[in-house]
Design an enzyme around this catalytic site. Structure first.
Site: not given
Ligand code: GLP
Length: 254
Positions: A67, A136, A138, A143
């Site tokens: 990313d 979280n 990801h 996400e």
């Protein structure tokens, strides 16, 4: 999913660096998928050490990073590209043209995402994908959401993810881009083998949900449960909430 627990984050980094060096030995043209974040820093340090000792040769290898932040130029000191230069690329013998990266500053984002997918396909896919894990759940910048996107795409970052990345921007949250480009879930799951690394107590809860909970887009890492060759490498702190023996999961403490 095979879970492997190490006595420390250092022991984990050493073992993973050795695994990568071994994979390069077996296949010098290895295609590696690479993450950023705090977690892989120790790994990259170990890889650089092995390279200096003549035990890890990247001369024919290819890398694809997961990313990049939207609107950041590669040479921007805050970009993931710059992070990779500092921690790995400047210190090993990768050939520049075989370092593949998403260009967050590309004028046509859709075309850039498409280019990345085609570049991965052209080299026959990713052989070994290393992943980190957001608190979280990801992976890359996929996400938690009601639905996940399969291919490389533009994505909006959650506030918690931006906070976690603020350190890269000298602690200035407002400087962290709100959007990014990321490989999609299918891009990641197409890799022949995957090693997800999580260390530290702050990851214990999400690791437990990822390994023992249902497969859900609310926790993108849980999709690794569907992969034929996915290893979850943890230190003791990150593994601390896992049940000790569960059907279908093998857990090895190194
Ligand atoms: C970032 C990256 C992810 C990485 C995650 C975990 O948001 N986009 O690829 O896995 O953070 O980071 P850390 O290792 O710092 O916990």
């Amino acid at each position: 999913m095979r879970v492997r627990v190490f006595g420390s984050d250092r022991a984990l980094a050493r073992a993973l660096a050795a695994k990568i060096a071994g994979s390069l030995d077996a296949n010098p043209c290895l295609v590696l998928g690479l993450p950023t974040g705090r977690t892989p820093i120790l790994l990259y340090r170990e890889i650089v050490r092995l390279h200096r000792e003549g035990r890890a040769d990247f001369s024919r290898a290819t890398t694809f990073n997961l990313d990049e932040f939207l609107h950041l130029e590669a040479h921007d000191a805050h970009s993931y590209r710059a992070f990779m230069q500092r921690h790995l690329f400047d210190h090993v013998n990768l050939t520049a043209r075989r370092i593949q990266f998403l260009n967050g500053a590309a004028r046509n984002i859709a075309r850039e995402c498409d280019r990345y997918e085609r570049a991965i396909d052209r080299v026959g896919g990713i052989g070994l994908q290393i992943l980190g894990l957001g608190t979280n759940g990801h992976i890359g910048f996929n996400e938690p959401a009601d639905a996940l996107i399969a291919r490389t795409h533009r994505t909006r970052l959650k506030p918690g993810t931006r906070r976690a990345n603020a350190a890269l921007f000298d602690g200035r949250l407002t400087a962290v881009p709100r959007e990014a480009l990321s490989m999609g879930l299918a891009t990641i799951l197409r890799a022949k083998s995957v090693v997800l690394v999580a260390t530290g107590a702050t990851k214990a809860r999400v690791v437990q949900r990822m390994v023992e909970g249902p497969v859900t887009p609310r926790l993108p890492g849980s999709f690794l449960q569907l992969h034929r060759c996915a290893d979850i490498w943890l230190d003791r702190a990150a593994a601390s909430r896992l049940g000790s023996s569960r059907d279908g999961f093998s857990r090895r403490v190194s």
